[in-house]
Motif scaffolding. Structure first.
Motif, PDB file in Angstrom:
ATOM      1  N   ALA A 111       0.838  -1.195   0.000  1.00  0.00           N
ATOM      2  CA  ALA A 111       0.000   0.000   0.000  1.00  0.00           C
ATOM      3  C   ALA A 111       0.872   1.245   0.000  1.00  0.00           C
ATOM      4  O   ALA A 111       1.897   1.294   0.685  1.00  0.00           O
ATOM      5  N   PRO A 112       0.488   2.282  -0.754  1.00  0.00           N
ATOM      6  CA  PRO A 112       1.280   3.518  -0.781  1.00  0.00           C
ATOM      7  C   PRO A 112       1.081   4.317   0.501  1.00  0.00           C
ATOM      8  O   PRO A 112       0.080   4.132   1.210  1.00  0.00           O
ATOM      9  N   SER A 113       2.023   5.190   0.785  1.00  0.00           N
ATOM     10  CA  SER A 113       1.854   6.077   1.929  1.00  0.00           C
ATOM     11  C   SER A 113       1.051   7.292   1.489  1.00  0.00           C
ATOM     12  O   SER A 113       1.316   7.891   0.448  1.00  0.00           O
ATOM     13  N   GLY A 114       0.046   7.629   2.253  1.00  0.00           N
ATOM     14  CA  GLY A 114      -0.780   8.777   1.910  1.00  0.00           C
ATOM     15  C   GLY A 114      -1.877   8.447   0.916  1.00  0.00           C
ATOM     16  O   GLY A 114      -1.954   7.339   0.362  1.00  0.00           O
ATOM     17  N   HIS A 115      -2.732   9.412   0.670  1.00  0.00           N
ATOM     18  CA  HIS A 115      -3.873   9.233  -0.233  1.00  0.00           C
ATOM     19  C   HIS A 115      -3.401   9.207  -1.682  1.00  0.00           C
ATOM     20  O   HIS A 115      -2.481   9.910  -2.073  1.00  0.00           O
TER      21      HIS A 115
END
Length: 285
Positions: A111-115
């Protein structure tokens, strides 16, 4: 892919979407999509729910019996993602391609960091394998990798749509699979007392080395591969390349030994004695 057309626009995923999955015997297409959905939701946070109404679906998996067994069609427009295939494997490969159209962390399962806003380009893709047998061979006789590394190899194979894992499990330098009728194969044959340093020098590391897979671990690996449409082909190399087995059961050799699990590389004259009834029974077992 065999055919690719890039169109104008992009498909925007949004925070949630609906999917319509074609019925198939054994519910196997549904299982393929559920596996994709689980990984996709984990990375993107996008909630995917089911619908039976095509007009409401953002992702549609439709059966097309005119296609070859491993072929697929993937059509991404600004409104929908449509996938066609004849068999579960085709749907699996199409979903692999769909993940590859997205940022690379989706394929990596991270999962990426942040939106992040998720979208893919509008494309039409038609693909089918040139070769029925798309294999990768791993030699574990000489070097033991372990279950987690095998699963990583299988994941990489699935990324490139390979479908045969040739598992080289026995060698002069080590026996890697549990055979319960012949326990010495793993008690003795899975371990060597030292390993040559370099290609074929007179220097050895004098370090015990080895390992093997239990039958339960082997079953787990086979099941893991099957979920990714990969067939595991185990190899028992014979009648040569059998010093690890002969170290465990010297009575099966032509000379009676003494034998040891081989610490160096090369081709050796010590082989299974095919004229020996006990050896033939061993091969049957």
């Amino acid at each position: 892919p065999a055919h690719l057309t890039v169109k104008d626009g992009r498909f925007e995923f949004g925070n949630q979407l609906k999917a319509k999955v074609t019925p198939y015997q054994g519910d196997s297409v549904h299982m393929v999509f559920e596996s994709f959905k689980k990984e996709f939701q984990k990375v993107t946070g996008i909630k995917v729910s089911s619908t039976q109404k095509e007009a409401k679906a953002a992702i549609i998996l439709n059966l097309n019996q005119q296609l070859p067994p491993e072929a697929y069609k993937l059509n991404v427009s600004k409104e929908q993602i449509r996938i066609e295939a004849a068999r579960p494997a085709g749907f699996y490969y199409a979903l692999q391609t769909l993940k590859q159209l997205m940022p690379r962390n989706v394929m990596a399962g991270v999962a990426p960091s942040g939106h992040q806003e998720w979208s893919i380009p509008s494309v039409e893709i038609e693909d089918a394998p040139r070769f029925e047998w798309r294999g990768f061979m791993l030699d574990e006789g000489r070097h033991f990798f372990g279950k987690d590394e095998i699963k990583r190899v299988i994941d990489m194979m699935a990324t490139y749509k390979m479908n045969r894992f040739h598992w080289h499990l026995t060698e002069d330098q080590g026996w890697r699979i549990e055979i319960k009728k012949y326990p010495k194969l793993t008690e003795i044959g899975a371990w060597r007392d030292r390993t040559v340093i370099g290609r074929n020098t007179d220097e050895y590391d004098n370090t015990r080395y080895g390992g093997f897979y239990t039958q339960e671990q082997a079953k787990e690996i086979v099941e893991y591969a099957q979920e990714r449409y990969i067939t595991v082909i185990p190899e028992v190399d014979l009648p040569g390349h059998m010093l690890a087995a002969l170290a465990a059961y010297p009575e099966m050799g032509c000379t009676g030994g003494p034998y040891e699990v081989c610490p160096r590389w090369g081709v050796f004259e010590d082989v299974l004695c095919i004229g020996n009834e006990q050896t033939m029974q061993f091969l049957e077992d």
